[in-house]
Design an enzyme around this catalytic site. Structure first.
Site, PDB file in Angstrom:
ATOM      1  N   ARG A  80       0.841  -1.129   0.034  1.00 40.90           N
ATOM      2  CA  ARG A  80      -0.209  -0.040   0.012  1.00 40.90           C
ATOM      3  C   ARG A  80       0.971   1.231  -0.078  1.00 40.90           C
ATOM      4  O   ARG A  80       2.040   1.338   0.535  1.00 40.90           O
ATOM      5  CB  ARG A  80      -0.772  -0.019   1.472  1.00 40.90           C
ATOM      6  N   SER A 127       8.338  -5.554   5.889  1.00 39.07           N
ATOM      7  CA  SER A 127       8.238  -6.346   7.086  1.00 39.07           C
ATOM      8  C   SER A 127       9.029  -7.894   6.526  1.00 39.07           C
ATOM      9  O   SER A 127       8.430  -8.758   6.497  1.00 39.07           O
ATOM     10  CB  SER A 127       6.727  -6.783   6.926  1.00 39.07           C
ATOM     11  N   ASP A 154       6.254  -4.121   9.986  1.00 33.95           N
ATOM     12  CA  ASP A 154       5.184  -3.805  10.453  1.00 33.95           C
ATOM     13  C   ASP A 154       4.711  -4.049  11.824  1.00 33.95           C
ATOM     14  O   ASP A 154       3.786  -3.414  12.483  1.00 33.95           O
ATOM     15  CB  ASP A 154       4.172  -4.893   9.674  1.00 33.95           C
TER      16      ASP A 154
END
Length: 560
Positions: free
Chosen positions: A175, A238, A292
């Site tokens: 995103r 991540s 994350d």
């Protein structure tokens, strides 16, 4: 999964008989009070027939209504007693329609998924040892849990302001976000972009050029290019990294299906910044890189300053926490206030040295052998969403091959051959586990639907019960393992009140994961510690932005 015992069925039937007898007695007494001179005896069916016959010869309309109503009450009592008894019998004896020896075989196969408190305490001891190894430069290289300092030391306090871009890369899609912070108020705009398989396994330059292209497309759509303003960016990445600074991170290894060449051992922030600068059409400066897990912690801390732990339970699993700087012997930065730093544990690698092999089953071994990274991320492979469905598939396949499951379908020809799905790696999705565990009662609607999607026409009651039991044990073990890890952190931090921020699809969508995890934590966490587990909304996006805006470089960025 207890074996069926005939004694309990007689007890249950006796209870039903007593309830029916009480109902019939009530009908008898009430009818006699109304002046009926007739004898009613025998079973509930006979009582109902007799009452109907008597009512038919009585011309009193009020009496007819009363008698019919009483008969209906009696029938309802019988039905309720039967249903309650059936549910109790089903709860106590899950496999009451199967042979006892097959029950024992199934229990023997699945028994290793049941973790005792002693086993969980052993897991905690081993994890704490690995944590100490990871924090010590002498043993760091040999430690499975790397305990990387993130260089994130300042937590948000809710007063931050500004417009920040964020990039969240942690799986098969990513995103781009525009986040506006205004003293406690957060506004978010975002867009999801896919990463093709060819790029996931291509070169690092291809990967970061693709990401930069998507960032430019998002900025153009949001009209952020025309004003010629330079935007700060927080990057959620991540994957296991060794951070050299808040905006410098060396990739240690790829996970989650990525295998881009030329990235491991290199600075991913530098590679992203170079890809952005190569374009020449956008002005973006990467100020902070977090994973994350850290982003999840930061997003929660914006509104709750007791947040000390971040946890991801999704495709993969990882945890981070706020550590006292004096305990971080690998720290190479300044020791000014605040004397703390968030540690990215990378706990998915726990067990890579074989220390938790006493927990592993043959199915865990098979999942590991056929994965993209054999002998790596052992702890993660026992508890994360990427592998849970595959563990269930291997168990189901084993039960089928041992003629303990889908027995009635073995010799039939179906429009869809369910055996193809059983033998196909990855065909049993982890979302199926969540769907199956939403079933309650005796209809097994979701379980039947999942099995039918796999090509099994008309699954039997036994099929549904056994498959649900397999899912229950696999997911409960995962929750207990996650609980053991969290208990280690809570006991180590030893603060009176701690908030744990959690995100990830497994935690969000599995109907019983949170409950099972908390139940295990109640017996593992020191009694004087108070804690709460909260869902951190959009932590990997908002948290990255907060990491950028609390970074020391943000002040210089604003001045420039």
């Amino acid at each position: 999964m207890d074996s069926y015992q005939s004694g309990s069925s007689s007890s249950y039937l006796g209870s039903v008989s007593r309830m029916v007898s009480d109902s019939v007695s009530y009908v008898q007494n009430d009818l006699f009070k109304s002046g009926l001179k007739s004898t009613i005896s025998g079973t509930s069916k006979q009582a109902t027939n007799e009452a109907t016959r008597v009512v038919a010869i009585n011309d009193n309309s009020g009496f007819i209504k009363k008698a019919v109503a009483i008969s209906l009450v009696s029938a309802a009592a019988f039905g309720s007693a039967f249903y309650i008894g059936y549910q109790l019998a089903k709860r106590r004896h899950r496999f009451h329609v199967r042979e006892a020896d097959k029950n024992d075989q199934i229990e023997h196969i699945l028994g290793k998924f049941k973790l005792s408190k002693e086993y969980l305490n052993k897991v905690m001891e081993l994890m704490l040892e690995e944590m100490h190894k990871g924090l010590d430069p002498v043993t760091h290289d040999k430690a499975d849990i790397k305990m990387f300092p993130t260089y994130v030391r300042s937590l948000p306090d809710g007063t931050e302001k500004g417009d920040i871009l964020a990039l969240d890369l942690g799986g098969t899609n990513f995103r781009v976000l525009l986040i506006n912070l205004d003293s406690g108020d957060i506004k978010v705009k975002s867009k999801v972009f896919l990463i093709p398989q060819s790029i996931m396994t291509g070169s690092g330059i291809q990967l970061f050029d693709h990401i930069a292209k998507c960032v430019a497309g998002f900025m153009n759509a949001e009209k952020l290019i025309q004003n010629n303003k330079e935007y700060p960016l927080g990057f959620t990445f991540s994957f296991p990294c060794h951070q050299k600074g808040l905006a410098s991170a060396i990739l240690a290894t790829w996970t989650k299906g990525f295998d881009c060449s030329g990235v491991v051992g290199n600075d991913v922030v530098e590679m992203l910044q170079e890809a952005i600068d190569r374009r020449g059409d956008i002005r973006v400066k990467v100020l902070a890189l977090v994973n994350d897990t850290v982003g999840t912690l930061m997003a929660s801390a914006y509104n709750d300053q007791n947040t000390k732990i971040g946890l991801i339970l999704g495709t993969g699993s990882n945890a981070c926490y706020v550590e006292n700087l004096d305990n971080v012997k690998t720290w190479d930065g300044d020791r000014n206030d605040p004397k703390q730093v968030i540690i990215n544990m990378e706990w998915g690698a726990f067990g890579d040295n074989g220390c938790i092999n006493f927990l592993r089953t043959e199915y865990d071994t098979e999942v590991d052998k056929t994965s993209l990274n054999p002998s790596k991320q052992i702890y993660e492979k026992m508890m994360s969403g990427m592998y849970m469905g595959e563990i269930v598939r291997l168990i189901i396949l084993d039960l089928w091959e041992k003629e303990l499951l889908f027995v009635g379908h073995r010799d039939h020809s179906w429009s869809t051959d369910y055996r193809q799905a059983l033998y196909t790696k990855g065909s049993f999705y982890t979302k199926y586990v969540s769907e199956i565990e939403t079933d309650s009662g005796v209809t097994y609607r979701h379980t039947k639907s999942v099995l039918e999607q796999m090509g099994l026409d008309r699954p039997t009651y036994d099929d549904c019960v056994i498959v649900q039991y397999v899912c229950k044990l696999v997911s409960r073990r995962a929750a207990q393992l996650a609980a053991a890890g969290l208990a280690v952190l809570l006991n180590h931090i030893n603060a009176p009140n701690v908030t744990i921020a959690v995100d990830g699809s497994l935690y969000r969508f599995h109907p019983k994961f949170k409950k099972n995890m908390e139940k295990a934590m109640q017996m593992l966490v020191l009694p004087h510690i108070r804690y709460q587990i909260v869902l951190s909304t959009d932590g990997s996006g908002i948290g990255a932005a907060l990491s950028a805006i609390t970074a020391p470089g943000f002040k210089n960025f604003k001045l420039n």
